[in-house]
Design a protein around this motif. Sequence first.
Motif, PDB file in Angstrom:
ATOM      1  N   UNK B   8       0.824  -1.198   0.000  1.00  0.00           N
ATOM      2  CA  UNK B   8       0.000   0.000   0.000  1.00  0.00           C
ATOM      3  C   UNK B   8       0.865   1.257   0.000  1.00  0.00           C
ATOM      4  N   UNK B   9       0.235   2.411  -0.138  1.00  0.00           N
ATOM      5  CA  UNK B   9       0.960   3.683  -0.111  1.00  0.00           C
ATOM      6  C   UNK B   9       1.450   3.973   1.298  1.00  0.00           C
ATOM      7  N   UNK B  10       0.610   3.633   2.292  1.00  0.00           N
ATOM      8  CA  UNK B  10       1.010   3.815   3.686  1.00  0.00           C
ATOM      9  C   UNK B  10       0.378   2.713   4.528  1.00  0.00           C
ATOM     10  N   UNK B  11       0.979   2.504   5.680  1.00  0.00           N
ATOM     11  CA  UNK B  11       0.586   1.388   6.532  1.00  0.00           C
ATOM     12  C   UNK B  11       0.853   1.758   7.985  1.00  0.00           C
ATOM     13  N   UNK B  12      -0.140   1.526   8.842  1.00  0.00           N
ATOM     14  CA  UNK B  12       0.025   1.777  10.267  1.00  0.00           C
ATOM     15  C   UNK B  12      -0.171   0.452  10.999  1.00  0.00           C
ATOM     16  N   UNK B  13       0.823   0.031  11.761  1.00  0.00           N
ATOM     17  CA  UNK B  13       0.727  -1.227  12.491  1.00  0.00           C
ATOM     18  C   UNK B  13       1.142  -1.004  13.938  1.00  0.00           C
ATOM     19  N   UNK B  14       0.780  -1.968  14.775  1.00  0.00           N
ATOM     20  CA  UNK B  14       1.183  -1.936  16.164  1.00  0.00           C
ATOM     21  C   UNK B  14       2.507  -2.675  16.334  1.00  0.00           C
ATOM     22  N   UNK B  15       3.270  -2.244  17.314  1.00  0.00           N
ATOM     23  CA  UNK B  15       4.520  -2.936  17.638  1.00  0.00           C
ATOM     24  C   UNK B  15       4.237  -4.425  17.827  1.00  0.00           C
ATOM     25  N   UNK B  16       5.071  -5.270  17.203  1.00  0.00           N
ATOM     26  CA  UNK B  16       4.907  -6.709  17.314  1.00  0.00           C
ATOM     27  C   UNK B  16       4.172  -7.337  16.149  1.00  0.00           C
ATOM     28  N   UNK B  17       3.405  -6.507  15.403  1.00  0.00           N
ATOM     29  CA  UNK B  17       2.703  -7.041  14.229  1.00  0.00           C
ATOM     30  C   UNK B  17       3.713  -7.380  13.135  1.00  0.00           C
ATOM     31  N   UNK B  18       3.381  -8.376  12.344  1.00  0.00           N
ATOM     32  CA  UNK B  18       4.143  -8.661  11.135  1.00  0.00           C
ATOM     33  C   UNK B  18       3.411  -8.040   9.952  1.00  0.00           C
ATOM     34  N   UNK B  19       4.143  -7.606   8.958  1.00  0.00           N
ATOM     35  CA  UNK B  19       3.525  -6.912   7.843  1.00  0.00           C
ATOM     36  C   UNK B  19       4.269  -7.208   6.548  1.00  0.00           C
ATOM     37  N   UNK B  20       3.644  -6.889   5.439  1.00  0.00           N
ATOM     38  CA  UNK B  20       4.316  -7.060   4.161  1.00  0.00           C
ATOM     39  C   UNK B  20       3.837  -6.029   3.150  1.00  0.00           C
ATOM     40  N   UNK B  21       4.694  -5.708   2.193  1.00  0.00           N
ATOM     41  CA  UNK B  21       4.386  -4.760   1.132  1.00  0.00           C
ATOM     42  C   UNK B  21       4.638  -5.426  -0.209  1.00  0.00           C
ATOM     43  N   UNK B  22       4.058  -4.831  -1.241  1.00  0.00           N
ATOM     44  CA  UNK B  22       4.197  -5.379  -2.584  1.00  0.00           C
ATOM     45  C   UNK B  22       4.855  -4.384  -3.523  1.00  0.00           C
TER      46      UNK B  22
END
Lengths: 111, 111
Positions: B8-22
Amino acid sequence: GAGVSQSPSNKVTEKGKDVELRCDPISGHTALYWYRQSLGQGLEFLIYFQGNSAPDKSGLPSDRFSAERTGGSVSTLTIQRTQQEDSAVYLCASSTGTPQYFGPGTRLLVL
Amino acid sequence: ILNVEQSPQSLHVQEGDSTNFTCSFPSSNFYALHWYRWETAKSPEALFVMTLNGDEKKKGRISATLNTKEGYSYLYIKGSQPEDSATYLCARGGSQGNLIFGKGTKLSVKP
């Protein structure tokens, strides 16, 4: 060791004035690149120097933009008769292949 | 796909979350795929350079995969930390050595 340095870090100028941005690459790096990031855009390639070869100027947006690299080291990007659309972060990078190592950029604001 | 696209253009996550971008890119005339991390007021930092289809690279909690046939790369961050907050840039290598960048994914990690 020392990384890529750029000066000034910030520059505010008036429309119509000329500006010079400086890049000091990592010692020994034969390739030097200029990019810019305008608001809301990705990093845009401007110009590429490789050793003593003629530079690749294919990314320069207009003939108001020019760049030199003296002695295979320091590079200067010159913008003549600045326009408001020239406002951007100008980044320099150097390399001996991959990856490219970036400087911290010059933030240019044209009023 | 003509250009490098990131989502995505921007992403907000909490500490400890795993995330991914394309990152999506033209699959023809592929040279290399680069990932950079750009923290505010700092220089873009090279994370990975990937050249082979099926490549997977890892650096600490960050990893990336590459599919050159379908023209995409994923960047994964496991257990996000506040210090991971940055803009993550994807770029494809051009034929002349310059990089062609996407607009980036801005990650914010909340403590």
